[in-house]
Design a protein around this motif. Structure first.
Motif, short mmCIF file in Angstrom:
data_model
loop_
_atom_site.label_atom_id
_atom_site.label_comp_id
_atom_site.label_asym_id
_atom_site.label_seq_id
_atom_site.Cartn_x
_atom_site.Cartn_y
_atom_site.Cartn_z
N ILE A 177 -32.23 -4.39 10.30
CA ILE A 177 -33.33 -4.01 11.17
C ILE A 177 -33.25 -5.10 12.09
CG2 ILE A 177 -35.84 -3.69 11.37
CD1 ILE A 177 -34.21 -1.29 9.97
N THR A 178 -33.34 -6.29 11.80
CA THR A 178 -33.35 -7.57 12.63
C THR A 178 -32.94 -8.76 11.92
OG1 THR A 178 -34.71 -8.49 14.28
CG2 THR A 178 -35.81 -7.99 12.28
N ARG A 179 -32.38 -9.76 12.73
CA ARG A 179 -32.32 -10.98 12.17
C ARG A 179 -33.44 -11.99 12.32
NH1 ARG A 179 -27.79 -10.16 9.47
NH2 ARG A 179 -26.02 -9.32 10.49
N VAL A 180 -33.57 -12.90 11.44
CA VAL A 180 -34.83 -13.66 11.54
C VAL A 180 -34.35 -15.13 11.61
CG1 VAL A 180 -37.10 -14.17 10.60
CG2 VAL A 180 -35.96 -11.88 10.35
N PRO A 181 -34.59 -15.85 12.44
CA PRO A 181 -34.23 -17.42 12.44
C PRO A 181 -35.18 -18.16 11.73
CG PRO A 181 -34.45 -16.50 14.75
CD PRO A 181 -34.94 -15.46 13.95
N ALA A 182 -34.63 -19.44 11.22
CA ALA A 182 -35.24 -20.05 10.35
C ALA A 182 -36.65 -20.74 10.69
CB ALA A 182 -34.42 -21.22 9.73
N SER A 183 -36.61 -20.82 12.26
CA SER A 183 -37.86 -21.21 12.96
C SER A 183 -39.04 -20.33 12.52
CB SER A 183 -37.54 -21.55 14.45
OG SER A 183 -36.99 -20.31 14.97
N CYS A 184 -38.84 -19.04 12.13
CA CYS A 184 -39.87 -18.19 11.97
C CYS A 184 -40.63 -18.32 10.69
CB CYS A 184 -39.47 -16.76 12.12
SG CYS A 184 -38.74 -16.11 13.76
N PHE A 185 -40.28 -19.54 9.77
CA PHE A 185 -41.06 -19.51 8.61
C PHE A 185 -41.44 -20.87 8.63
CE2 PHE A 185 -37.70 -16.59 7.89
CZ PHE A 185 -38.04 -15.47 7.13
N MET A 186 -42.66 -21.19 7.80
CA MET A 186 -43.39 -22.25 7.44
C MET A 186 -43.41 -22.35 6.07
SD MET A 186 -47.16 -23.59 7.98
CE MET A 186 -47.21 -23.64 9.92
N PRO A 187 -42.78 -23.57 5.23
CA PRO A 187 -41.85 -24.55 6.08
C PRO A 187 -40.63 -23.71 6.45
CG PRO A 187 -41.74 -24.70 3.50
CD PRO A 187 -42.86 -23.65 4.02
N LYS A 188 -39.72 -24.53 7.41
CA LYS A 188 -38.47 -23.97 7.72
C LYS A 188 -37.36 -23.99 6.70
CE LYS A 188 -35.30 -24.60 11.64
NZ LYS A 188 -35.05 -25.71 12.74
N PRO A 189 -36.79 -22.95 6.33
CA PRO A 189 -35.58 -22.95 5.18
C PRO A 189 -34.31 -23.38 6.07
CG PRO A 189 -36.31 -20.68 6.17
CD PRO A 189 -37.12 -21.35 6.61
N ASN A 190 -33.42 -23.65 5.31
CA ASN A 190 -31.94 -23.92 5.72
C ASN A 190 -31.29 -22.98 6.16
OD1 ASN A 190 -32.72 -26.71 4.92
ND2 ASN A 190 -32.25 -26.26 2.91
N VAL A 191 -31.70 -21.76 6.02
CA VAL A 191 -30.79 -20.58 6.44
C VAL A 191 -31.67 -19.43 7.23
CG1 VAL A 191 -29.37 -20.90 4.42
CG2 VAL A 191 -31.32 -19.61 4.07
N ASP A 192 -30.98 -18.84 7.89
CA ASP A 192 -31.50 -17.65 8.68
C ASP A 192 -31.78 -16.44 7.76
OD1 ASP A 192 -31.56 -19.11 11.01
OD2 ASP A 192 -29.41 -18.42 11.69
N SER A 193 -32.52 -15.49 7.99
CA SER A 193 -32.86 -14.69 7.13
C SER A 193 -32.62 -13.04 8.22
CB SER A 193 -34.25 -14.35 6.83
OG SER A 193 -34.68 -15.47 6.03
N THR A 194 -32.41 -12.08 7.28
CA THR A 194 -32.53 -10.70 7.88
C THR A 194 -33.28 -9.71 7.16
OG1 THR A 194 -29.92 -10.95 8.13
CG2 THR A 194 -30.73 -8.86 7.97
#
Length: 286
Positions: free
Chosen positions: A184-201
């Protein structure tokens, strides 16, 4: 309660309750409204649906789901989040919060309590337990229409790739046996709190009414698949003959591979789901 989904409101809730993120639960809260919109849209939720949300956190996505669905069952393992959820979801009378481990919840009972209709699952899954949860959902045979989840980018890639790639493996085959995967979409690590070490999908798995391949023994098929990838560097003949639960000798495996027109030195990562089904059925005959 203010609508969640941004850094400010999330920070305020966390500060109010003095909440400490617990690494063992893989807690990363989404703080991007546009990603929330895409998840809910992809899940295609209507007032006729009962949604099972795994890991609601502080209720950010739960609020959105409750606005669209007939009912939401939110399963949260961390008891420290329950008081927060009681507040953030206080305005929604169609949400039930369960302080449980999703791997121990009787999902069949949830389905029965809601008229036997297939559930729609929505989740932001902790990276460390993504595969067990997905496999438990599918293997339980609980009625599901779709599973829309946010997972580590590499895990999503493994779910949808085909033979001949390094990401291809047992998870790819299992997911594609039960469902049609769609990114559906890629999700950069910056979209989370706390910021994880990897991007999500965000990936949607639409459950098949019938698997795309037929096999005599589904349990044996998955035993063959698991054995084929337990030691990726080994040939298929070595991997399968070393698996004590299959009861197949190296010679038997090589003979079957030859009957299928495959090399005796072939590796599991080159076989399609259809070929694994055929291999499993032929091994049943030996």
């Amino acid at each position: 309660m203010a609508t969640l989904g941004n850094r400010k409101s999330t920070s305020e809730v966390i500060a109010k309750y003095g909440f400490d993120f617990r690494k063992k639960f893989g807690q990363n809260f989404l703080i991007d409204n546009s990603i929330l919109d895409k998840i809910v849209e992809a899940a295609d939720i209507t007032r006729e649906d009962c949604v099972l949300e795994i890991g609601p956190g502080i209720g950010t996505m739960t609020q959105r789901l409750a606005e669209e669905a007939g009912e939401v069952i939110a399963v949260e393992i961390d008891r420290n989040l329950i008081p927060i959820l009681d507040e953030t979801l206080a305005d929604y009378d169609n949400v039930t919060i369960l302080n449980e481990d999703i791997l121990k919840v009787d999902i069949h009972e949830i389905v029965a309590q809601h008229g036997g209709k297939p559930l729609k699952v929505v989740a932001n899954l902790p990276y460390y337990i993504t595969t067990p949860i997905i496999m438990a959902l599918f293997e339980s045979r609980v009625p599901l229409s779709s599973v829309t989840i946010m997972v580590q980018k590499e895990v999503a890639d493994r779910m949808r790739v085909g033979p001949g790639t390094k990401e291809y493996g047992a998870l790819s085959l299992a997911v594609q046996y039960y469902a049609k995967p769609e990114i559906i979409t890629r999700v950069p690590a910056s979209c989370f709190m706390p910021k994880p070490n990897v991007d999500s999908t965000v990936i949607r798995l639409t459950r098949y009414e019938e698997p795309p391949v037929k096999t005599r023994d589904e349990a044996r098929l998955f035993a063959v698949i698991r054995a084929s990838f337990n030691q990726r560097r080994k040939t298929l003949a070595n991997g399968l003959s070393n698996a004590g639960n299959l009861g197949a000798s190296r010679q038997q495996v090589e003979d079957v591979l030859e009957q299928m027109g495959l090399s005796r030195t072939v590796r599991g990562e080159t076989l399609t789901l259809e070929q694994f089904a055929e291999l499993s059925d032929r091994l049943c005959e030996t």
